[in-house]
Design a protein around this motif. Structure first.
Motif, short mmCIF file in Angstrom:
data_model
loop_
_atom_site.label_atom_id
_atom_site.label_comp_id
_atom_site.label_asym_id
_atom_site.label_seq_id
_atom_site.Cartn_x
_atom_site.Cartn_y
_atom_site.Cartn_z
N LYS A 3 0.86 -1.18 0.00
CA LYS A 3 0.00 0.00 0.00
C LYS A 3 0.90 1.22 0.00
N SER A 4 0.44 2.28 -0.59
CA SER A 4 1.24 3.49 -0.63
C SER A 4 0.34 4.70 -0.57
N VAL A 5 0.96 5.80 -0.25
CA VAL A 5 0.25 7.08 -0.19
C VAL A 5 0.17 7.61 -1.61
N PRO A 6 -1.01 8.09 -2.04
CA PRO A 6 -1.13 8.62 -3.40
C PRO A 6 -0.15 9.77 -3.64
N ARG A 7 0.32 9.85 -4.85
CA ARG A 7 1.23 10.93 -5.23
C ARG A 7 0.45 12.21 -5.43
N ARG A 8 1.05 13.31 -5.03
CA ARG A 8 0.44 14.61 -5.21
C ARG A 8 0.42 14.98 -6.68
N GLY A 9 -0.69 15.38 -7.20
CA GLY A 9 -0.81 15.83 -8.58
C GLY A 9 -0.72 14.71 -9.61
N GLY A 10 -0.70 13.46 -9.16
CA GLY A 10 -0.66 12.35 -10.09
C GLY A 10 0.65 12.16 -10.81
N ALA A 11 1.71 12.86 -10.37
CA ALA A 11 3.02 12.73 -11.03
C ALA A 11 3.55 11.31 -10.86
N SER A 12 4.14 10.79 -11.92
CA SER A 12 4.69 9.45 -11.89
C SER A 12 6.16 9.48 -11.53
N ASP A 13 6.62 8.54 -10.73
CA ASP A 13 8.01 8.40 -10.37
C ASP A 13 8.42 6.97 -10.72
N PRO A 14 9.12 6.78 -11.84
CA PRO A 14 9.45 5.42 -12.29
C PRO A 14 10.24 4.62 -11.26
N LEU A 15 11.18 5.23 -10.55
CA LEU A 15 11.95 4.50 -9.55
C LEU A 15 11.06 4.04 -8.41
N ARG A 16 10.16 4.91 -7.97
CA ARG A 16 9.24 4.54 -6.89
C ARG A 16 8.35 3.38 -7.33
N PHE A 29 4.91 -4.01 3.88
CA PHE A 29 5.55 -2.94 3.11
C PHE A 29 4.57 -1.84 2.74
N PHE A 30 5.01 -0.59 2.94
CA PHE A 30 4.27 0.56 2.43
C PHE A 30 5.21 1.74 2.26
N VAL A 31 4.77 2.72 1.49
CA VAL A 31 5.52 3.94 1.22
C VAL A 31 4.73 5.10 1.79
N ARG A 32 5.42 5.99 2.49
CA ARG A 32 4.77 7.16 3.07
C ARG A 32 5.51 8.43 2.60
N ARG A 33 4.75 9.34 2.04
CA ARG A 33 5.32 10.62 1.59
C ARG A 33 5.73 11.45 2.80
N MET A 34 6.91 12.08 2.72
CA MET A 34 7.38 12.90 3.82
C MET A 34 8.37 13.95 3.32
N PHE A 35 8.05 15.20 3.56
CA PHE A 35 8.96 16.32 3.28
C PHE A 35 9.56 16.28 1.87
N GLY A 36 8.77 16.00 0.88
CA GLY A 36 9.24 15.99 -0.50
C GLY A 36 9.95 14.70 -0.89
N ALA A 37 10.00 13.75 0.02
CA ALA A 37 10.63 12.45 -0.25
C ALA A 37 9.60 11.37 0.05
N ALA A 38 10.04 10.12 0.07
CA ALA A 38 9.15 9.01 0.40
C ALA A 38 9.90 8.05 1.31
#
Length: 72
Positions: A3-16, A29-38
């Motif tokens: 599970k992951s936190v949705p990206r702001r503005g729908g921007a895609s990050d291929p590495l993520r 496993f999950f990804v959490r957006r934080m201070f411009g990073a994840a």
């Protein structure tokens, strides 16, 4: 399934996206957006940060030799 936190503005990050696909079998496993990073987590333990298209993995004395042996 990861599970992951949705990206702001729908921007895609291929590495993520690549990391999420490969790490989805890590327990909790999950990804959490934080201070411009994840932040990358297993359950509630952060083990890495994805920032500016770079992956930073948390290390300590027992794991450091393995990272050094692989050129990190």
């Amino acid at each position: 399934m990861a599970k992951s936190v949705p990206r702001r503005g729908g921007a895609s990050d291929p590495l993520r996206e690549w990391l999420e696909e490969r790490l989805e079998s890590v327990p909790g496993f999950f990804v959490r957006r934080m201070f411009g990073a994840a932040g990358l987590y297993s359950n509630q333990t952060m083990f890495g940060i994805l920032a500016s298209s770079r992956l930073y993995l948390k290390t300590d004395d027992p794991t450091r030799p393995g990272f050094v042996a692989h050129g990190s």
